[in-house]
Design an enzyme around this catalytic site. Structure first.
Site, PDB file in Angstrom:
ATOM      1  N   GLY A   1       0.838  -1.188   0.000  1.00 33.48           N
ATOM      2  CA  GLY A   1       0.000   0.000   0.000  1.00 33.48           C
ATOM      3  C   GLY A   1       0.870   1.232   0.000  1.00 33.48           C
TER       4      GLY A   1
ATOM      5  CG  MET B   1       0.305   4.990   4.726  1.00 38.12           C
ATOM      6  SD  MET B   1       1.320   6.437   5.004  1.00 38.12           S
ATOM      7  CE  MET B   1       1.914   6.103   6.656  1.00 38.12           C
TER       8      MET B   1
ATOM      9  CB  VAL C   1       0.090  -5.812   5.344  1.00 36.11           C
ATOM     10  CG1 VAL C   1      -0.429  -6.718   6.463  1.00 36.11           C
ATOM     11  CG2 VAL C   1      -0.311  -4.369   5.609  1.00 36.11           C
TER      12      VAL C   1
ATOM     13  CE  LYS D   1       0.103  -0.454   6.487  1.00 38.38           C
ATOM     14  NZ  LYS D   1      -1.232  -0.211   5.957  1.00 38.38           N
TER      15      LYS D   1
ATOM     16  CG  ASP E   1      -7.046   6.427   4.368  1.00 37.55           C
ATOM     17  OD1 ASP E   1      -7.883   7.000   3.630  1.00 37.55           O
ATOM     18  OD2 ASP E   1      -6.137   5.705   3.946  1.00 37.55           O
TER      19      ASP E   1
END
Length: 390
Positions: free
Chosen positions: A20, A22, A25, A40, A142
């Site tokens: 993702g 950020m 995972v 993560k 988010d």
């Protein structure tokens, strides 16, 4: 990443990661407790390459760790549990509950719109999880279908990625934080957001569950164009896209998507409570499967000239209670007007019942001798007398 080595001498990576914006995972196994977990990693290098600030200071690292500790205090069945935090090969990571399920995004892509029952139940779960997080002073920033996991067993909701977007606020410009399709208007102006910003995002997700589309734009649209829609446009009610959506759901969507944060519900628990009420009172036969609608009956049994105003007051009470709470003076006053107009429409017994309920509520809120309670009970007596004279 070298998957042959244990992370922190404890966690063994077991599969390929899901990537993702950020970070990544990784499915993993906690070798100490012998349980599956998810790791993560916050991709600091990737954030820098994407335009994040290069002076990634000790303060920002401390903020991430502190945020992980705050998230770890959230203990709720509808929030993915955080177990641990650490650093490996220069990258920060958190260890969290491994969820066997798939994101809400996958359910939305499967074909027809979700049933009303699932939509209401899952929205309640989302808000219950948010309420627990907000009580720990943790905002999400988010909320979107990708961050709402639905378990394979029981179809329960797990909200994931709490706090990570908040951390992104210190590494990126505000236009890069959050997902445009679900981002509250005030956050497009650079403000950090609040409890009510999270609730706006819930409104966007609820709208999509009801209609199959977000309230503004599409994933292909320019983010800034979508941002202007959030700030300037008012979406059509869900019932305009899906006939048979109950008035209550149209109303809660309208309140959640209010442009001004102060006009949205006061907290996530208020929305969860509304969803509980809707779930317990509505007939969830979906109009896609059977004729008819699931609207509650109009309280007025006569007086057509008053019926529209009564319905307007009914919706207004609903929205005011969400924004200010049931004991707010404006709510009390509007409920009294609703009861009085019900009587004038010809439903004198309904008026007496509404005044009686209002009086009892005022006693609970303000004490047995409250003036508003006594005034409401006077209304009960007045409409009972008229009922006896009919």
């Amino acid at each position: 990443m070298d998957t042959s080595k244990l992370i922190d001498d404890r966690y063994r990576l077991t599969d390929t990661p899901v990537s993702g914006a950020m970070g990544d995972v990784w499915p993993a196994e906690d070798m100490k407790l012998r349980r599956p977990v998810a790791l993560k990693f916050l991709a600091r290098r990737r954030l820098r390459q994407g335009g994040a600030a290069t002076d990634f200071t000790d303060w920002t690292v401390k903020r991430f760790v502190d945020e992980a500790h705050a998230m770890a205090r959230i203990n709720h069945p509808h929030v993915a549990q955080i177990y641990d935090t650490g650093e490996h090969d220069g990258e920060l990571y958190i260890v969290m509950e491994y969820i066997r399920g798939m994101p809400l995004t996958s359910h939305l892509k499967k074909g027809p719109t979700l049933t009303l029952e699932r939509t209401v139940r899952w929205t309640r779960h989302i808000c219950e999880g948010l309420a627990a997080a907000h009580a720990c002073k943790v905002l999400h920033h988010d909320i979107k279908p990708d961050n709402i996991m639905i378990t394979h067993q029981g179809g329960e909701v797990k909200v994931v990625d709490f706090g990570l977007a908040s951390f992104a606020d210190v590494t990126q410009s505000h236009t890069g934080v959050g997902t445009p399709l679900y981002k509250a208007p005030e956050r497009w102006n650079g403000t950090p957001g609040s409890v009510r910003s999270d609730l706006y995002s819930v409104g966007c997700v609820l709208y999509e569950m009801l209609t199959g589309r977000p309230p503004f734009g599409s994933p292909q649209d320019d983010p800034m164009t979508v941002g202007r829609m959030h700030q300037d446009k008012t979406p059509a009610p869900p019932s305009a896209h899906r006939p048979g959506v109950p008035d209550q759901l149209d109303s809660i969507v309208r309140v959640l998507l209010a442009k001004e944060p102060a006009h949205r519900p006061r907290d996530a628990e208020a929305v969860a409570e509304v969803m509980r009420d809707i779930h317990s009172t509505l007939d969830f036969e979906d109009p896609a499967d059977a004729p008819g609608t699931a609207n509650l009956p109009d309280i007025a049994t006569g007086g057509a000239r008053h019926s529209e105003r009564i319905r307007d007051l009914d919706r207004l009470i609903f929205e005011l209670q969400l924004r200010f709470g049931p004991d707010d003076r404006t709510v009390i006053k509007t409920r009294a007007e609703h009861a009085e107009l019900t009587g004038r429409s010809g439903d004198v017994r309904g008026a007496a019942a509404l005044y009686n309920r209002l009086g009892r509520d005022c006693q609970d809120f303000f004490g047995p001798y409250d003036a508003q309670a006594l005034k409401a009970f006077t209304g009960v007596a007045r409409w009972i007398r008229r009922s006896d004279g009919q």
